[in-house]
Design a protein around this motif. Structure first.
Motif, PDB file in Angstrom:
ATOM      1  N   THR A  68      44.796  65.085  24.254  1.00 39.76           N
ATOM      2  CA  THR A  68      45.823  66.101  24.054  1.00 39.76           C
ATOM      3  C   THR A  68      46.189  66.756  25.376  1.00 39.76           C
ATOM      4  OG1 THR A  68      45.002  66.534  21.817  1.00 39.76           O
ATOM      5  CG2 THR A  68      46.414  68.201  22.794  1.00 39.76           C
ATOM      6  N   LEU A  69      45.176  67.052  26.183  1.00 40.38           N
ATOM      7  CA  LEU A  69      45.425  67.644  27.500  1.00 40.38           C
ATOM      8  C   LEU A  69      46.256  66.713  28.375  1.00 40.38           C
ATOM      9  CD1 LEU A  69      44.835  70.037  29.423  1.00 40.38           C
ATOM     10  CD2 LEU A  69      42.774  68.798  30.159  1.00 40.38           C
ATOM     11  N   ALA A  70      46.076  65.404  28.180  1.00 41.36           N
ATOM     12  CA  ALA A  70      46.842  64.429  28.955  1.00 41.36           C
ATOM     13  C   ALA A  70      48.273  64.269  28.440  1.00 41.36           C
ATOM     14  CB  ALA A  70      46.136  63.080  28.940  1.00 41.36           C
ATOM     15  N   GLY A  71      48.612  64.996  27.370  1.00 39.30           N
ATOM     16  CA  GLY A  71      49.986  64.994  26.887  1.00 39.30           C
ATOM     17  C   GLY A  71      50.280  64.095  25.715  1.00 39.30           C
ATOM     18  N   TYR A  72      49.255  63.493  25.127  1.00 34.47           N
ATOM     19  CA  TYR A  72      49.466  62.591  24.008  1.00 34.47           C
ATOM     20  C   TYR A  72      49.418  63.319  22.665  1.00 34.47           C
ATOM     21  CZ  TYR A  72      48.893  58.812  27.357  1.00 34.47           C
ATOM     22  OH  TYR A  72      49.048  57.971  28.429  1.00 34.47           O
ATOM     23  N   ARG A  73      50.130  62.789  21.706  1.00 39.22           N
ATOM     24  CA  ARG A  73      50.038  63.230  20.313  1.00 39.22           C
ATOM     25  C   ARG A  73      48.935  62.415  19.660  1.00 39.22           C
ATOM     26  NH1 ARG A  73      54.767  62.263  15.733  1.00 39.22           N
ATOM     27  NH2 ARG A  73      53.531  62.911  13.899  1.00 39.22           N
ATOM     28  N   CYS A  74      47.873  63.060  19.236  1.00 36.54           N
ATOM     29  CA  CYS A  74      46.684  62.362  18.741  1.00 36.54           C
ATOM     30  C   CYS A  74      46.652  62.366  17.215  1.00 36.54           C
ATOM     31  CB  CYS A  74      45.417  63.016  19.280  1.00 36.54           C
ATOM     32  SG  CYS A  74      45.280  62.927  21.075  1.00 36.54           S
ATOM     33  N   GLY A 105      53.349  67.598  18.421  1.00 37.30           N
ATOM     34  CA  GLY A 105      53.919  67.617  19.764  1.00 37.30           C
ATOM     35  C   GLY A 105      54.849  66.449  20.013  1.00 37.30           C
ATOM     36  N   ASP A 106      55.424  66.429  21.209  1.00 38.22           N
ATOM     37  CA  ASP A 106      56.413  65.415  21.575  1.00 38.22           C
ATOM     38  C   ASP A 106      55.828  64.274  22.390  1.00 38.22           C
ATOM     39  OD1 ASP A 106      58.423  66.936  20.342  1.00 38.22           O
ATOM     40  OD2 ASP A 106      58.756  68.114  22.180  1.00 38.22           O
ATOM     41  N   GLY A 107      54.524  64.272  22.604  1.00 36.75           N
ATOM     42  CA  GLY A 107      53.911  63.228  23.409  1.00 36.75           C
ATOM     43  C   GLY A 107      53.903  61.881  22.709  1.00 36.75           C
TER      44      GLY A 107
END
Length: 257
Positions: free
Chosen positions: A44-50, A18-20
């Motif tokens: 991940t739900l918060a928009g971060y790339r983990c 993802g782009d987070g």
């Protein structure tokens, strides 16, 4: 298969993509990538790339050249960062992974947006610190069964299924046995912590036998502007024992940076 081919090791990693903004998680000596099951959905739900990885000699990571062992834990992490083409990211480490995270932030501050170090002895080498650490962890404590040593009594007593799941990960974490630990390229000291300019938060557990609040305050007090939080009833594995609280604190902190 998701391996980063680094000098002396094929480092197993998992990446949500993802782009987070990336967040890298560094696991404890009792864990692997598998230990972050309560963190990855929330972050991940918060928009971060983990991004998680099995440190050298842990989990699925596999040595490829014994003459280069054991290598340096912060250099392995930096190799993964370059392999993935990362620029700047948040760094979260717990227990032994906290040693890696602190060492990396000291060595490569330009890469680290923020640092969270949880339930860790930090790897500080100053004699006065080591004396406190030794008094906190006498042989009677160090020789306890791992679930008594690391998990808080409240959690063990009320969540037997979670305890069993944690133990399953711990038992599978060291397929090569307990090999010599990787050092950092440069030792962590009070003087180096005092020069750190990375935003940092220390997370402790009030029932932690290994790195209780008093020990972690000694670490946080040396880092300018750092934040210190202690979780009630949590042992050495606060991220596992109280994940909703732990996740909320970390997400709030990294969201500011």
């Amino acid at each position: 298969m998701p391996y980063a081919n680094l000098p002396g090791v094929d480092l197993w990693y998992e990446d949500s993509g993802g782009d987070g903004i990336p967040v890298i998680f560094c696991h404890a000596a009792s864990g692997t990538c598998d230990c972050w099951i309560y963190q990855l959905p929330a972050f991940t739900l918060a928009g971060y790339r983990c991004i998680t990885y099995d440190r050298r000699t842990w989990g699925k990571s596999r040595n490829t050249d014994e003459t280069l062992q054991p290598g340096y834990q912060d250099e392995d992490l930096h190799g993964l960062v370059k392999f993935l083409g990362l620029d700047r990211f948040h760094l979260v480490g717990t227990a032994a992974g906290g040693i890696t995270a602190i060492g990396y932030a000291l060595a490569h501050p330009e890469r680290v947006r923020s640092l969270v170090f949880a339930n860790t002895i930090a790897g500080i080498q100053d004699p006065e610190y080591l004396e406190v650490q030794d008094r906190i962890r006498p042989p009677e404590i160090r020789n306890l069964p791992v679930e008594l040593y690391e998990l808080g009594p409240s959690y063990r007593g009320t969540d037997p299924d979670g305890t069993a799941r944690w133990l399953k990960i711990e038992h599978a974490s060291r397929p090569y046995g307990r090999l010599p630990a990787q050092p950092l390229r440069e030792p962590t000291t009070y003087a180096r912590l005092a020069a750190m300019r990375v935003p940092a938060m220390a997370l402790s557990g009030e029932s932690d036998l290994v790195s209780p609040p008093a020990l972690m305050r000694l670490q946080a007090e040396r880092i300018p502007g750092s934040r210190f939080v202690s979780l009630p009833e949590a042992g050495h594995a606060g991220f596992w024992e109280r994940p909703q609280v732990w996740n909320g604190l970390v997400l709030e902190f990294i969201g500011q940076h």
